[in-house]
Design a protein around this motif. Structure first.
Motif, PDB file in Angstrom:
ATOM      1  N   MET A  53       0.814  -1.212   0.000  1.00 35.79           N
ATOM      2  CA  MET A  53       0.000   0.000   0.000  1.00 35.79           C
ATOM      3  C   MET A  53       0.855   1.273   0.000  1.00 35.79           C
ATOM      4  SD  MET A  53      -3.199   1.252   2.406  1.00 35.79           S
ATOM      5  CE  MET A  53      -3.299  -0.356   3.075  1.00 35.79           C
ATOM      6  N   HIS A  54       1.967   1.283   0.738  1.00 38.76           N
ATOM      7  CA  HIS A  54       2.820   2.476   0.797  1.00 38.76           C
ATOM      8  C   HIS A  54       3.389   2.788  -0.592  1.00 38.76           C
ATOM      9  CE1 HIS A  54       5.576   5.418   2.534  1.00 38.76           C
ATOM     10  NE2 HIS A  54       6.568   4.817   1.899  1.00 38.76           N
ATOM     11  N   VAL A  55       3.906   1.782  -1.276  1.00 32.83           N
ATOM     12  CA  VAL A  55       4.470   1.984  -2.608  1.00 32.83           C
ATOM     13  C   VAL A  55       3.376   2.424  -3.577  1.00 32.83           C
ATOM     14  CG1 VAL A  55       5.613   0.843  -4.566  1.00 32.83           C
ATOM     15  CG2 VAL A  55       6.390   0.387  -2.231  1.00 32.83           C
ATOM     16  N   ARG A  56       2.219   1.763  -3.530  1.00 28.17           N
ATOM     17  CA  ARG A  56       1.112   2.111  -4.430  1.00 28.17           C
ATOM     18  C   ARG A  56       0.636   3.539  -4.196  1.00 28.17           C
ATOM     19  NH1 ARG A  56      -4.413   0.304  -2.855  1.00 28.17           N
ATOM     20  NH2 ARG A  56      -4.009   2.174  -1.664  1.00 28.17           N
ATOM     21  N   ASP A  57       0.420   3.918  -2.934  1.00 29.12           N
ATOM     22  CA  ASP A  57      -0.052   5.271  -2.623  1.00 29.12           C
ATOM     23  C   ASP A  57       0.967   6.320  -3.046  1.00 29.12           C
ATOM     24  OD1 ASP A  57      -2.333   4.122  -1.575  1.00 29.12           O
ATOM     25  OD2 ASP A  57      -1.792   4.501   0.525  1.00 29.12           O
ATOM     26  N   LEU A  58       2.232   6.042  -2.819  1.00 31.26           N
ATOM     27  CA  LEU A  58       3.277   6.984  -3.200  1.00 31.26           C
ATOM     28  C   LEU A  58       3.371   7.114  -4.721  1.00 31.26           C
ATOM     29  CD1 LEU A  58       5.469   8.903  -2.300  1.00 31.26           C
ATOM     30  CD2 LEU A  58       7.006   6.952  -2.059  1.00 31.26           C
ATOM     31  N   ALA A  59       3.314   6.001  -5.436  1.00 26.23           N
ATOM     32  CA  ALA A  59       3.362   6.047  -6.902  1.00 26.23           C
ATOM     33  C   ALA A  59       2.162   6.823  -7.446  1.00 26.23           C
ATOM     34  CB  ALA A  59       3.398   4.632  -7.473  1.00 26.23           C
ATOM     35  N   ASN A  60       0.992   6.617  -6.872  1.00 31.23           N
ATOM     36  CA  ASN A  60      -0.193   7.364  -7.309  1.00 31.23           C
ATOM     37  C   ASN A  60      -0.049   8.852  -7.023  1.00 31.23           C
ATOM     38  OD1 ASN A  60      -1.493   5.142  -8.366  1.00 31.23           O
ATOM     39  ND2 ASN A  60      -2.632   4.712  -6.491  1.00 31.23           N
ATOM     40  N   ALA A  61       0.532   9.205  -5.889  1.00 24.76           N
ATOM     41  CA  ALA A  61       0.748  10.621  -5.560  1.00 24.76           C
ATOM     42  C   ALA A  61       1.731  11.258  -6.549  1.00 24.76           C
ATOM     43  CB  ALA A  61       1.261  10.760  -4.128  1.00 24.76           C
ATOM     44  N   VAL A  62       2.777  10.540  -6.911  1.00 31.00           N
ATOM     45  CA  VAL A  62       3.744  11.051  -7.886  1.00 31.00           C
ATOM     46  C   VAL A  62       3.069  11.217  -9.247  1.00 31.00           C
ATOM     47  CG1 VAL A  62       5.846  10.480  -9.194  1.00 31.00           C
ATOM     48  CG2 VAL A  62       5.812  10.244  -6.698  1.00 31.00           C
ATOM     49  N   ARG A  63       2.260  10.237  -9.648  1.00 32.74           N
ATOM     50  CA  ARG A  63       1.551  10.351 -10.933  1.00 32.74           C
ATOM     51  C   ARG A  63       0.625  11.571 -10.944  1.00 32.74           C
ATOM     52  NH1 ARG A  63       2.386   4.648 -11.376  1.00 32.74           N
ATOM     53  NH2 ARG A  63       0.810   4.035  -9.879  1.00 32.74           N
ATOM     54  N   GLU A  64      -0.069  11.824  -9.834  1.00 30.73           N
ATOM     55  CA  GLU A  64      -0.952  12.994  -9.747  1.00 30.73           C
ATOM     56  C   GLU A  64      -0.161  14.293  -9.884  1.00 30.73           C
ATOM     57  OE1 GLU A  64      -4.324  13.568  -9.653  1.00 30.73           O
ATOM     58  OE2 GLU A  64      -4.356  11.452 -10.225  1.00 30.73           O
ATOM     59  N   LEU A  65       0.961  14.371  -9.197  1.00 32.72           N
ATOM     60  CA  LEU A  65       1.792  15.575  -9.296  1.00 32.72           C
ATOM     61  C   LEU A  65       2.328  15.757 -10.715  1.00 32.72           C
ATOM     62  CD1 LEU A  65       3.785  15.433  -5.949  1.00 32.72           C
ATOM     63  CD2 LEU A  65       2.033  17.097  -6.585  1.00 32.72           C
ATOM     64  N   LEU A  66       2.722  14.661 -11.348  1.00 35.97           N
ATOM     65  CA  LEU A  66       3.206  14.750 -12.729  1.00 35.97           C
ATOM     66  C   LEU A  66       2.100  15.209 -13.667  1.00 35.97           C
ATOM     67  CD1 LEU A  66       5.437  11.546 -12.902  1.00 35.97           C
ATOM     68  CD2 LEU A  66       6.214  13.928 -12.931  1.00 35.97           C
ATOM     69  N   LYS A  67       0.877  14.741 -13.416  1.00 39.65           N
ATOM     70  CA  LYS A  67      -0.274  15.176 -14.217  1.00 39.65           C
ATOM     71  C   LYS A  67      -0.486  16.677 -14.054  1.00 39.65           C
ATOM     72  CE  LYS A  67      -3.821  12.638 -13.203  1.00 39.65           C
ATOM     73  NZ  LYS A  67      -5.072  11.884 -13.044  1.00 39.65           N
ATOM     74  N   ASP A  68      -0.391  17.156 -12.807  1.00 38.45           N
ATOM     75  CA  ASP A  68      -0.563  18.590 -12.532  1.00 38.45           C
ATOM     76  C   ASP A  68       0.528  19.407 -13.215  1.00 38.45           C
ATOM     77  OD1 ASP A  68      -2.735  17.887 -10.976  1.00 38.45           O
ATOM     78  OD2 ASP A  68      -1.692  18.170  -9.068  1.00 38.45           O
ATOM     79  N   ILE A  69       1.767  18.928 -13.156  1.00 34.27           N
ATOM     80  CA  ILE A  69       2.880  19.633 -13.801  1.00 34.27           C
ATOM     81  C   ILE A  69       2.658  19.690 -15.316  1.00 34.27           C
ATOM     82  CG2 ILE A  69       5.341  19.452 -14.357  1.00 34.27           C
ATOM     83  CD1 ILE A  69       5.693  18.314 -11.459  1.00 34.27           C
ATOM     84  N   LYS A  70       2.226  18.584 -15.903  1.00 29.63           N
ATOM     85  CA  LYS A  70       1.962  18.543 -17.357  1.00 29.63           C
ATOM     86  C   LYS A  70       0.836  19.500 -17.712  1.00 29.63           C
ATOM     87  CE  LYS A  70       1.083  15.591 -21.304  1.00 29.63           C
ATOM     88  NZ  LYS A  70       1.006  16.736 -22.125  1.00 29.63           N
ATOM     89  N   ALA A  71      -0.223  19.511 -16.889  1.00 32.17           N
ATOM     90  CA  ALA A  71      -1.349  20.410 -17.157  1.00 32.17           C
ATOM     91  C   ALA A  71      -0.907  21.867 -17.126  1.00 32.17           C
ATOM     92  CB  ALA A  71      -2.477  20.151 -16.157  1.00 32.17           C
ATOM     93  N   GLU A  72      -0.058  22.198 -16.147  1.00 32.41           N
ATOM     94  CA  GLU A  72       0.455  23.571 -16.047  1.00 32.41           C
ATOM     95  C   GLU A  72       1.304  23.919 -17.265  1.00 32.41           C
ATOM     96  OE1 GLU A  72       2.472  24.452 -12.385  1.00 32.41           O
ATOM     97  OE2 GLU A  72       0.828  23.649 -11.199  1.00 32.41           O
ATOM     98  N   SER A  73       2.149  22.998 -17.709  1.00 34.74           N
ATOM     99  CA  SER A  73       3.013  23.295 -18.845  1.00 34.74           C
ATOM    100  C   SER A  73       2.208  23.383 -20.135  1.00 34.74           C
ATOM    101  CB  SER A  73       4.128  22.241 -18.982  1.00 34.74           C
ATOM    102  OG  SER A  73       3.591  21.000 -19.340  1.00 34.74           O
ATOM    103  N   ASP A  74       1.080  22.663 -20.225  1.00 34.30           N
ATOM    104  CA  ASP A  74       0.212  22.755 -21.413  1.00 34.30           C
ATOM    105  C   ASP A  74      -0.484  24.102 -21.500  1.00 34.30           C
ATOM    106  OD1 ASP A  74       0.936  20.210 -22.102  1.00 34.30           O
ATOM    107  OD2 ASP A  74      -0.926  19.252 -21.408  1.00 34.30           O
ATOM    108  N   ILE A  75      -0.688  24.752 -20.338  1.00 33.08           N
ATOM    109  CA  ILE A  75      -1.334  26.057 -20.307  1.00 33.08           C
ATOM    110  C   ILE A  75      -0.412  27.123 -20.890  1.00 33.08           C
ATOM    111  CG2 ILE A  75      -2.201  27.874 -18.774  1.00 33.08           C
ATOM    112  CD1 ILE A  75      -3.241  25.607 -16.947  1.00 33.08           C
ATOM    113  N   TYR A  76       0.896  26.984 -20.621  1.00 33.73           N
ATOM    114  CA  TYR A  76       1.852  28.004 -21.043  1.00 33.73           C
ATOM    115  C   TYR A  76       2.419  27.728 -22.358  1.00 33.73           C
ATOM    116  CZ  TYR A  76       1.341  29.415 -16.244  1.00 33.73           C
ATOM    117  OH  TYR A  76       0.818  29.808 -15.044  1.00 33.73           O
TER     118      TYR A  76
END
Length: 174
Positions: A151-174
């Motif tokens: 669960m720790h690895v899964r939750d952490l990997a999902n959190a990293v994926r969410e942050l990467l999605k947010d970073i990509k979304a921000e870069s797509d705006i600019y």
């Protein structure tokens, strides 16, 4: 000389040495967490330290492991189980590298932190062995192939994926 090493991190998918036999199993009394290390030699740099979570070997391979796992401050011997209902281990005396929370003995110990904070650190960190996020994703994939739910690895990997999605979304705006 016969020696077994329990790999719970990158040793699962990237041993880096020849071995005669590989056995999937688990140990009791421990859990895998991203509290170690302030990795500046493999998955991070001094500016952005990464976080990381350690098989019958020849003596030369033991020297290799001692260098590779040098940021862990303890080496212990444990029982390896392959069947959760069996009280008898499949192999006894399996060597495993672990990190103690004693920050005087283990200067690389980062300790517990909120998943989001660990994820932010992992996204930034990259070292000679690659990006810290790749270490996390490769560990998650290797555990999934073994049928191991962590669960720790899964939750952490999902959190990293969410942050990467947010970073990509921000870069797509600019």
């Amino acid at each position: 000389m016969v020696m077994w090493v329990f790999g719970y991190g990158s040793l699962i998918w990237n041993a880096g040495f020849q071995y005669d036999q590989k056995l999937a199993g688990f140990i009791k009394g421990y859990r895998r967490v991203f509290y170690q290390v302030g990795s500046t030699d493999h998955r991070g740099t001094p500016a952005f330290p990464g976080r990381t979570v350690t098989l019958e070997l020849a003596p030369d391979d033991l020297c290799y492991l001692e260098v590779r796992e040098k940021q862990y401050d303890q080496k212990v011997y444990v029982d390896l189980f392959t069947d959760s209902s069996s009280p008898t281990p499949a192999v006894s005396g399996v060597m495993v590298y672990v990190a103690s929370p004693d920050t005087k003995a283990n200067t690389n110990y980062l300790g517990p932190a909120p998943i989001e904070d660990i994820a932010k650190q992992i996204i930034k960190a990259e070292g000679p062995s690659g990006r810290n996020r790749d270490y996390l994703f490769q560990l998650e994939e290797a555990l999934n192939r073994l049928g191991c739910f962590d669960m720790h690895v899964r939750d952490l990997a999902n959190a990293v994926r969410e942050l990467l999605k947010d970073i990509k979304a921000e870069s797509d705006i600019y």
